[in-house]
Motif scaffolding. Structure first.
Motif, PDB file in Angstrom:
ATOM      1  N   ASP A  75       0.826  -1.212   0.000  1.00  0.00           N
ATOM      2  CA  ASP A  75       0.000   0.000   0.000  1.00  0.00           C
ATOM      3  C   ASP A  75       0.861   1.263   0.000  1.00  0.00           C
ATOM      4  N   GLU A  76       1.991   1.214   0.715  1.00  0.00           N
ATOM      5  CA  GLU A  76       2.895   2.372   0.753  1.00  0.00           C
ATOM      6  C   GLU A  76       3.476   2.647  -0.626  1.00  0.00           C
TER       7      GLU A  76
ATOM      8  N   SER B 154       0.766   4.083  -2.789  1.00  0.00           N
ATOM      9  CA  SER B 154       0.523   5.484  -2.439  1.00  0.00           C
ATOM     10  C   SER B 154       1.583   6.393  -3.030  1.00  0.00           C
ATOM     11  N   ASN B 155       2.841   5.975  -2.952  1.00  0.00           N
ATOM     12  CA  ASN B 155       3.932   6.769  -3.526  1.00  0.00           C
ATOM     13  C   ASN B 155       3.785   6.895  -5.040  1.00  0.00           C
TER      14      ASN B 155
ATOM     15  N   VAL C  66       0.909   6.734  -6.781  1.00  0.00           N
ATOM     16  CA  VAL C  66      -0.231   7.615  -7.066  1.00  0.00           C
ATOM     17  C   VAL C  66       0.184   9.079  -6.926  1.00  0.00           C
ATOM     18  N   LYS C  67       1.001   9.384  -5.908  1.00  0.00           N
ATOM     19  CA  LYS C  67       1.446  10.766  -5.679  1.00  0.00           C
ATOM     20  C   LYS C  67       2.197  11.317  -6.885  1.00  0.00           C
TER      21      LYS C  67
ATOM     22  N   SER D 207      -2.923  12.924  -8.487  1.00  0.00           N
ATOM     23  CA  SER D 207      -4.198  12.601  -7.853  1.00  0.00           C
ATOM     24  C   SER D 207      -4.617  11.185  -8.235  1.00  0.00           C
ATOM     25  N   GLU D 208      -5.548  10.652  -7.464  1.00  0.00           N
ATOM     26  CA  GLU D 208      -6.089   9.323  -7.739  1.00  0.00           C
ATOM     27  C   GLU D 208      -6.744   9.292  -9.114  1.00  0.00           C
TER      28      GLU D 208
ATOM     29  N   LYS E 203      -5.996  -1.537 -11.108  1.00  0.00           N
ATOM     30  CA  LYS E 203      -5.211  -1.370  -9.878  1.00  0.00           C
ATOM     31  C   LYS E 203      -4.615  -2.703  -9.443  1.00  0.00           C
TER      32      LYS E 203
END
Length: 315
Positions: A99-100, A103-104, A106-107, A111-112, A126
């Protein structure tokens, strides 16, 4: 005929006639069924038809194999080698780590919604990305399983790379995205009259990634959003709402909820990250790990035209 003719009862002629009709009907039905089956079979064996002319699955498969088959098969074999080796070593990738990494990633797209747009463009989901992240983490764990580091090494790395461990200024903002400027003006007027921003975002925003969260984008830093959007967001104070901001995605109204100033992260806060990086720096190259796994595996390629992928497994 078919065991029902009885001459002694004088029924032969009638039965013959009736049976003949049955046979004709049976043959006709059989012919129709055969034609139908052949049509269905022909259709199943066609990946597409152009003005009635079929493009067969076999020709489609050959084209795919020729254009990208080796790369795809090579990637699939590498993934299988990695997963099997990780299972043997009792290595797994935690959901938190996956997940980390996600998240990195996506950043990097701002944006999502922007991230999902890119996935759609490339025909990915995904889950595809999560699977790739998992395999990458497993490979890294295999490459670093015998690597050891000391606290002294970690502290030395921190002191030499302090600039890399600064948390940049960030803002936490909500936004409402619409595609029509007139609609944006109407929403802005309602907000100025006291309408709740989060509620309006849920009702009006066209951003599928944030509308159900009341337009909440979370914290973000400079360099991750559309330039015009970013300029407006970082110019606002906490609790302030922007005017209409035009970006590449449409018309936004932005509200800043919180801000974080730039700060230097302490060693203890980033020790885990540093350990991962130092281990990566000291690890075997990924290609070397893959080559070793391939040498010790029994790999059979049934397609002659694809057997050369064995020479491309190590990347």
């Amino acid at each position: 005929m078919i065991g029902v003719f009885d001459a002694e009862k004088g029924e032969g002629r009638g039965v013959k006639h009736k049976t003949g009709v049955v046979i004709v009907i049976t043959l006709a039905v059989a012919l129709l069924v055969a034609c139908g089956v052949w049509y269905i079979y022909s259709d199943i064996n066609a990946v597409a038809k152009v003005n009635g002319k079929a493009i067969s699955w076999s020709s489609f498969h050959k084209a795919l194999e020729h254009q990208g088959g080796k790369q795809v098969l090579s990637a699939m074999i590498r993934e299988e080698l990695i997963r099997q080796a990780a299972a043997r070593e009792g290595i797994s990738a935690s959901k938190a780590d996956i997940d980390e990494e996600m998240s990195n990633l996506v950043k990097q797209f701002g944006s999502e919604a922007a991230f999902e747009s890119v996935l759609t463009q490339y025909g990915m989901t995904k889950k595809d990305v999560l699977d790739q992240i998992e395999v990458s983490l497993l490979l890294n764990a295999l490459a670093t399983k015998d690597v050891t580091v000391t606290d002294e090494e970690l502290l030395k790395y921190y002191n030499e790379h302090k600039a890399d461990f600064k948390e940049p200024e960030q803002v936490r903002a909500r936004h409402i995205l619409v595609f029509d400027e007139k609609e944006a003006k109407g929403i802005l007027a309602q907000l100025k009259s006291g309408a709740d921003f989060a509620k309006m975002a849920k009702e009006k925003s066209k951003d599928p990634g944030t509308k159900d969260k009341g337009g909440d984008l979370g914290y973000f830093q400079r360099g991750t959003m559309d330039p015009e959007f970013e300029k407006a967001a970082f110019s606002l104070g906490v609790g302030q709402t922007s005017g209409i901001v035009k970006s590449a995605y449409g018309y936004h109204i932005i509200r800043v909820e919180a801000r974080k100033p730039e700060r230097q992260l302490a060693f203890d806060e980033v020790k885990g990250r540093i350990e991962k990086q130092v281990k990566r720096d000291k690890a075997k190259p990924a290609g070397e790990v893959i080559a070793g796994l391939a040498r010790n595996a029994r790999i059979k390629i049934n397609s002659k035209s694809l057997r050369s992928v064995l020479d491309t497994l190590a990347y």
